[in-house]
Design a protein around this motif. Structure first.
Motif, mmCIF file in Angstrom:
data_model
loop_
_atom_site.group_PDB
_atom_site.id
_atom_site.type_symbol
_atom_site.label_atom_id
_atom_site.label_comp_id
_atom_site.label_asym_id
_atom_site.label_seq_id
_atom_site.Cartn_x
_atom_site.Cartn_y
_atom_site.Cartn_z
ATOM 1 N N TYR A 161 16.550 45.889 -55.676
ATOM 2 C CA TYR A 161 15.883 44.607 -55.852
ATOM 3 C C TYR A 161 16.798 43.673 -56.645
ATOM 4 N N HIS A 200 17.117 39.445 -58.123
ATOM 5 C CA HIS A 200 16.333 38.238 -58.401
ATOM 6 C C HIS A 200 16.680 37.119 -57.445
ATOM 7 N N GLU A 202 8.272 39.838 -63.100
ATOM 8 C CA GLU A 202 7.599 39.729 -61.796
ATOM 9 C C GLU A 202 8.312 40.555 -60.738
ATOM 10 N N LEU A 203 9.647 40.661 -60.855
ATOM 11 C CA LEU A 203 10.411 41.506 -59.942
ATOM 12 C C LEU A 203 10.092 42.982 -60.199
ATOM 13 N N GLN A 211 10.441 35.951 -64.939
ATOM 14 C CA GLN A 211 10.810 36.092 -63.525
ATOM 15 C C GLN A 211 11.253 37.524 -63.207
ATOM 16 N N LEU A 212 11.968 38.129 -64.128
ATOM 17 C CA LEU A 212 12.408 39.504 -63.906
ATOM 18 C C LEU A 212 11.242 40.479 -64.044
ATOM 19 N N ILE A 262 16.699 48.082 -59.885
ATOM 20 C CA ILE A 262 16.647 46.622 -59.988
ATOM 21 C C ILE A 262 17.946 46.170 -60.647
ATOM 22 N N LYS A 290 6.847 43.649 -58.486
ATOM 23 C CA LYS A 290 7.011 43.737 -57.037
ATOM 24 C C LYS A 290 7.552 45.116 -56.645
#
Length: 274
Positions: free
Chosen positions: A239, A241, A224-225, A221-222, A170, A228
């Motif tokens: 991945y 953002h 949530e990444l 938000q990260l 990520i 995912k």
């Protein structure tokens, strides 16, 4: 119940990820040096962890295996920015940067892989940065650790796919967190007396604030990444953002001269603003 290990869980992305996975019903083993700052939840087990200490890493994984019969995901999130001039940062701090950002992730991965191979499944999610592909002054060793993590993770992925395991990267961009402020504090500490690099610190401070590169992602938000990447049926190799993060990485890799021009413009602009 699925099991996830998250390092660097006392603040920022790791803190939010621990809460998110717990809310989704996962058993979370959260590691950090500052255990009291790890979020509390019935699904979160907070454990002491110093990723720069091999004995701590081994004790951490041993304790997890004593409590859980499987490890579904390891998120190597612990890290920081040891900023400062490449000429002036002490070798002690260079080694500390690599131990924290890279070697700790390597050792923890080695410790969990036997369990993942036995269960024939698992994901190792390595939190790098767009700084693994692009760079700016004062961040030489930080960027080196993130580039090393990406190359290592990609190579590891080719080795463990046959066992039903994936190694994933990520790459966050600018973040709405204290990361930049801490990096600049380190840059000031790493400056020698009457350093000729003092003007660079002035120029970089504005750029690291994120204002020059657009609004940063929040820690949630990260997180949530992270989730995912942990749950996608067909996980990606990388991945990001945002499309902006993906685009700047592409420019840095495919058009290095253009990237240098953009970086120079940013530094010139932020330097004039001070």
């Amino acid at each position: 119940m699925k099991t996830v290990i998250i390092t660097g869980a006392s603040n920022g992305m790791g803190y939010e990820a621990a809460k998110l996975f717990a809310n989704k019903g996962w058993q979370v083993f959260a590691g950090a040096r500052r255990v009291k700052k790890i979020p509390t939840d019935k699904n979160i087990t907070a454990l002491k962890l110093d990723v720069t200490d091999s004995k701590s890493n081994q004790a951490f994984v041993t304790e997890i295996l004593n409590q859980a019969d499987r490890i579904d995901v390891l998120i190597n999130n612990a890290g920081y920015g040891e900023y400062g001039p490449a000429e002036e940062i002490s070798m002690e701090n260079v080694r500390k940067q690599f131990e924290t950002n890279f070697f700790g992730a390597v050792e923890l991965s080695q410790l969990v892989l036997p369990t993942m191979r036995t269960q024939k499944s698992g994901r190792i999610i390595n939190i790098s940065s767009i700084g693994g592909d692009l760079y700016m002054p004062l961040g030489s060793f930080y960027h080196a650790t993130k580039a090393a993590m990406q190359q290592w993770s990609d190579t590891l992925d080719t080795e463990v796919k046959a066992f039903g395991i994936r190694s994933i990267v990520i790459q966050p961009g600018g973040t709405a967190s204290s990361w930049g402020a801490i990096a600049m504090e380190n840059a000031e500490k790493n400056l020698k007396q009457n350093s000729p690099y003092q003007p660079l610190v002035v120029s970089i401070r504005g750029a690291l604030s994120g204002e020059s590169l657009g609004a940063g992602a929040t820690s949630l938000q990260l997180a949530e990444l992270f989730y995912k990447a942990a749950t996608d049926e067909k996980p990606k190799r990388r991945y990001f953002h945002s499309m902006g993060d993906r685009a700047i990485v592409h420019i840095a890799r495919a058009h290095p001269k253009l990237f240098i021009r953009v970086l120079t413009l940013i530094l010139n602009r932020t330097g004039k603003q001070k």
